[in-house]
Design an enzyme around this catalytic site. Structure first.
Site, mmCIF file in Angstrom:
data_model
loop_
_atom_site.group_PDB
_atom_site.id
_atom_site.type_symbol
_atom_site.label_atom_id
_atom_site.label_comp_id
_atom_site.label_asym_id
_atom_site.label_seq_id
_atom_site.Cartn_x
_atom_site.Cartn_y
_atom_site.Cartn_z
ATOM 1 N N HIS A 12 -0.917 -3.961 -1.036
ATOM 2 C CA HIS A 12 -1.332 -2.558 -1.064
ATOM 3 C C HIS A 12 -1.501 -2.007 0.352
ATOM 4 O O HIS A 12 -1.721 -2.763 1.305
ATOM 5 C CB HIS A 12 -2.650 -2.418 -1.832
ATOM 6 C CG HIS A 12 -3.785 -3.121 -1.150
ATOM 7 N ND1 HIS A 12 -4.466 -2.569 -0.088
ATOM 8 C CD2 HIS A 12 -4.327 -4.337 -1.354
ATOM 9 C CE1 HIS A 12 -5.394 -3.413 0.319
ATOM 10 N NE2 HIS A 12 -5.334 -4.501 -0.423
ATOM 11 N N GLU A 98 -7.128 -9.948 -6.605
ATOM 12 C CA GLU A 98 -7.555 -10.617 -5.368
ATOM 13 C C GLU A 98 -8.537 -11.741 -5.655
ATOM 14 O O GLU A 98 -9.171 -11.781 -6.726
ATOM 15 C CB GLU A 98 -8.164 -9.570 -4.418
ATOM 16 C CG GLU A 98 -8.500 -10.056 -3.017
ATOM 17 C CD GLU A 98 -7.362 -10.782 -2.294
ATOM 18 O OE1 GLU A 98 -6.894 -11.806 -2.821
ATOM 19 O OE2 GLU A 98 -6.984 -10.340 -1.189
#
Lengths: 268, 268
Positions: A12, A98
């Site tokens: 990202h 994550e």
């Protein structure tokens, strides 16, 4: 013959915490204005200006449930024609989220080192997340297990397309640690471990293959890291994972990333 | 503060033998017409159109003595302004030449496998060049030794620039095996071995630092591979090797290659 399947993993774009260096696991931050601009430009460059990824070849997108990953996906897809977008199936996958940083969420590396010291840890050797994991978060074994499971699913989708002689670039939108970890496991780093009886029962969740259920995958073993793979990956960075000799039994890392001469024949 | 030093390694463009898959070590082939065109375009894209490498930051070029590497260098440098080119020092380095394939020179993998079989080899496991090397050519230890030596020299140049707070992108023009092998060693793959007394006497040749001799480097240890690192690298492919946290004690592989968002701050 269809080109060899690939997995293109995209971290990202910039957030306030990627800028400051704070560990961002489950905290759901959006991109900064710079991050938005950058990922829009990256999409244009990759799908249009330089044609590094042909939208025609993209079959699936696997995306983390976090806002920053989904926002990055949407910004980059602005450069893919609407007509084409309809044919790309988007899968939100918890397994590529994550690392769960637990007590370290929102902290800087220096702060984590101090916190652990105050708890009497790391007396013999410095903290290494790849080996020591996170207190009240995930261990490296746990993180490796779910990323191994994501890899198995993606390889199964590759295999199905490959057997039909269809191109299959799968895009993955995820995070700094999850992509570096998954990349390392993809081309064979880490140590292999047998799944526990409980883990064996956790069938690899099915990805729906355009309406048809694809066969279940069972894992007998998984891999996890015990050392730092020593990778750099900036916000917006893009990793290309493929296979050597067009052979799906030989997973490999594309050293050049996505920027390779268009007409090259790759025999290595 | 100057950006962290990098080594950008570029595999030469297409030759007749890279097209056919024949092992090309000391055989001195030129690029094909397609290869020439492609590397000229790559130079334009990298130095101008996409500005992936700023010519202002390039200090040295390390190039294999082989024609195909030097031709690739010259074609790509066509996109660097003459005025700037004068400041880039070119070093021809025997240590980065391709693996000496010995009896396997000019042959296809399938032919090598047959040849070795006819000589009674590989009865227990298949040939792996990364472990078994080449008959009448170089062993993996020998290849690893000279590439470790090249790495030491390049890191010394990085260190000198870094201490002066100067940017230092070093370009390397070399080969399919030599770049994959060097990249693997750069970020810590392979096994470490103590240098023999004879090897220790082989001082790392000095690179001339713009007229000043840079200090000698002695190697106590070197590294070599015993397994395939599982990398893809096409002709014209480009690998970026750097350091984590801006720290020259932490060599790392840039997973994205050269194609990274321009304004990203990399904290990993």
């Amino acid at each position: 013959m269809a080109p060899t399947p690939r997995l293109v993993a995209i971290r990202h774009g910039q957030t306030e915490w990627s800028k400051s260096g704070q560990y961002t696991g489950s905290t759901d931050l959006p991109l900064t204005e710079d991050g938005v601009e950058e990922m829009r430009t990256a999409g244009l460059s990759i799908f249009q200006k330089n044609n590094l990824i042909s939208p025609e070849r993209v079959t699936y997108i696997v995306v983390s449930p976090r806002t920053r990953a989904q926002q990055t996906m949407n910004l980059m897809l602005e450069s893919v024609p609407e007509e084409r977008k309809k044919h790309i199936k988007v899968i939100v996958d918890e397994d590529v989220r994550e690392w769960e940083y637990g007590d370290y969420e929102g902290r800087l590396t220096s702060e984590i080192i101090e916190l652990r010291k105050s708890r009497g840890l790391d007396k013999e050797r410095p903290w290494l997340i790849w080996r020591d994991g996170c207190e009240n978060g995930e261990s490296s074994e746990q993180f490796g297990f779910r990323l191994s499971r994501a890899i198995q699913r993606i390889r199964q989708l590759h295999k199905i397309s490959h057997e039909k002689n269809e191109a299959a670039d799968i895009l993955l939108f995820a995070h700094g640690h999850s992509i570096r970890y998954l990349s390392a496991l993809w081309f064979g780093l880490g140590v292999e471990k047998e799944c526990s009886e409980e883990q064996k029962k956790e069938v690899v969740h099915r990805y729906d293959n355009n309406g048809e259920l694809i066969p279940d995958v069972h894992m007998e073993t998984y891999s996890h890291m015990v050392s730092n793979p020593n990778f750099l990956l900036c916000p917006g960075g893009m990793v290309v994972l493929g296979y050597s000799h067009g052979c799906l039994d030989e997973p490999a890392l594309e050293l050049s990333g996505a920027f390779i001469p268009q007409n090259s024949i790759c025999l290595t």
